[in-house]
Design a protein around this motif. Sequence first.
Motif, PDB file in Angstrom:
ATOM      1  N   GLY A  11       0.796  -1.224   0.000  1.00 21.60           N
ATOM      2  CA  GLY A  11       0.000   0.000   0.000  1.00 21.60           C
ATOM      3  C   GLY A  11       0.823   1.265   0.000  1.00 21.60           C
ATOM      4  N   GLY A  15       0.795   1.291  -4.760  1.00 25.58           N
ATOM      5  CA  GLY A  15      -0.288   0.420  -4.353  1.00 25.58           C
ATOM      6  C   GLY A  15      -1.536   1.190  -3.946  1.00 25.58           C
ATOM      7  N   ALA A  16      -1.344   2.300  -3.232  1.00 27.64           N
ATOM      8  CA  ALA A  16      -2.489   3.131  -2.841  1.00 27.64           C
ATOM      9  C   ALA A  16      -3.180   3.696  -4.073  1.00 27.64           C
ATOM     10  CB  ALA A  16      -2.025   4.255  -1.927  1.00 27.64           C
ATOM     11  N   ALA A  19      -5.180   0.884  -5.708  1.00 29.84           N
ATOM     12  CA  ALA A  19      -6.392   0.629  -4.922  1.00 29.84           C
ATOM     13  C   ALA A  19      -7.429   1.718  -5.160  1.00 29.84           C
ATOM     14  CB  ALA A  19      -6.028   0.552  -3.436  1.00 29.84           C
ATOM     15  N   HIS A  20      -6.982   2.962  -5.184  1.00 28.15           N
ATOM     16  CA  HIS A  20      -7.870   4.099  -5.437  1.00 28.15           C
ATOM     17  C   HIS A  20      -8.545   3.966  -6.802  1.00 28.15           C
ATOM     18  CE1 HIS A  20      -8.297   8.137  -7.346  1.00 28.15           C
ATOM     19  NE2 HIS A  20      -8.861   8.468  -6.207  1.00 28.15           N
ATOM     20  N   VAL A  31      -6.473  -4.225   0.482  1.00 25.64           N
ATOM     21  CA  VAL A  31      -5.048  -3.893   0.435  1.00 25.64           C
ATOM     22  C   VAL A  31      -4.352  -4.623   1.581  1.00 25.64           C
ATOM     23  CG1 VAL A  31      -3.323  -2.043   0.528  1.00 25.64           C
ATOM     24  CG2 VAL A  31      -5.558  -1.624  -0.544  1.00 25.64           C
ATOM     25  N   GLU A  33      -0.904  -5.200   3.771  1.00 28.79           N
ATOM     26  CA  GLU A  33       0.382  -4.615   4.152  1.00 28.79           C
ATOM     27  C   GLU A  33       1.115  -5.513   5.146  1.00 28.79           C
ATOM     28  OE1 GLU A  33       2.689  -2.828   3.638  1.00 28.79           O
ATOM     29  OE2 GLU A  33       2.131  -1.078   2.452  1.00 28.79           O
ATOM     30  N   ALA A  42      -0.922   3.277   4.709  1.00 32.12           N
ATOM     31  CA  ALA A  42      -1.605   2.997   3.444  1.00 32.12           C
ATOM     32  C   ALA A  42      -3.036   3.522   3.478  1.00 32.12           C
ATOM     33  CB  ALA A  42      -1.596   1.498   3.162  1.00 32.12           C
ATOM     34  N   ARG A  45      -3.010   7.224   2.955  1.00 31.98           N
ATOM     35  CA  ARG A  45      -2.739   7.580   1.551  1.00 31.98           C
ATOM     36  C   ARG A  45      -4.013   7.458   0.715  1.00 31.98           C
ATOM     37  NH1 ARG A  45       1.679   3.951   2.302  1.00 31.98           N
ATOM     38  NH2 ARG A  45       3.573   5.115   2.834  1.00 31.98           N
ATOM     39  N   ILE A  46      -4.720   6.365   0.904  1.00 31.66           N
ATOM     40  CA  ILE A  46      -5.918   6.127   0.097  1.00 31.66           C
ATOM     41  C   ILE A  46      -6.999   7.155   0.425  1.00 31.66           C
ATOM     42  CG2 ILE A  46      -7.757   4.471  -0.393  1.00 31.66           C
ATOM     43  CD1 ILE A  46      -5.573   2.256   0.196  1.00 31.66           C
ATOM     44  N   VAL A  70     -12.871   0.115   0.544  1.00 33.99           N
ATOM     45  CA  VAL A  70     -11.462  -0.282   0.667  1.00 33.99           C
ATOM     46  C   VAL A  70     -11.175  -0.738   2.087  1.00 33.99           C
ATOM     47  CG1 VAL A  70      -9.052   0.423   0.408  1.00 33.99           C
ATOM     48  CG2 VAL A  70     -10.806   1.420  -1.085  1.00 33.99           C
ATOM     49  N   VAL A  72      -7.915  -2.186   4.508  1.00 35.04           N
ATOM     50  CA  VAL A  72      -6.457  -2.315   4.571  1.00 35.04           C
ATOM     51  C   VAL A  72      -6.118  -3.118   5.811  1.00 35.04           C
ATOM     52  CG1 VAL A  72      -4.242  -1.118   4.509  1.00 35.04           C
ATOM     53  CG2 VAL A  72      -6.277  -0.006   3.552  1.00 35.04           C
TER      54      VAL A  72
END
Length: 283
Positions: A11, A15-16, A19-20, A31, A33, A42, A45-46, A70, A72
Amino acid sequence: MIPARVGVVGGGRMGAGIAHAFACGGAQVAVIERDDAAVDAAAARIRDLIARSAERGTLERDPGEVEASVTVSTDAAQLAGCGLVVEAVPEDRAMKAAAFARAEAVVDAGAVLATNTSSISIDDLAASVRHPERFVGMHFFNPVPASALVEVVTGAATDSAVVTRVQAWVEGIGKTAVTVRDAPGFASSRLGVALGLEAIRMVEEGVAGPADIDAAMELGYRHPMGPLRTTDIVGLDVRLGIAEELHAQLGERFAPPDLLRRMVADGRLGRKTGRGFYEWSEG
């Protein structure tokens, strides 16, 4: 159409972004991690990417719904039921092999496993998975939300039906698929790194400063961003790693300039550290 459920292993910034992209496209995204600290980073970030998309007016769904789609965690079991799992860990063969093993232990028989590698051979990586016919490269570009391209890289064993599905999934998240066969640096990294390394050599030789070199490509060749600013955004350490990989496979034309090595050794990695060829207000 895209898979109803998508997994992303790793992530970080890439990766973020991946995913977004799939969450905005309507998928439920898991996600995975390595530890709790990485999970928190992560997730932040998303959330930030979703908020920025909403502020720019590019988000077609309710931001709360996208965020809720989402999850994580450190639990690889969350990948069960995913039609697609994208590996987005650093450019290290052992780390990628470990990510594939975590995914293959839980995914369904028909799931597609993809790698976001920008330079490592798809066939080399496919040797570490149980079903190479369902393994493919999906090379996203940084920053993912602003990039319109995904490079789909086929290995020798990749099933053509898998390639067709992946191309459709790329289109389903509003991006364009460019399909290439497995070769050192594929198409985008090979060309992008060649231009970036030459620009760095020009700085090293005193031909011109970074801003003038970038302006020459932006104004003269209509590149949206010059090669040195691009290097700062990608990360000088990332660019060095790709150059070393291509140098080993393709020879001296990809030898990393001494200036690049010195800047990486000094911690001048570009935007993420606040300083590279340019000064950045945030890392």
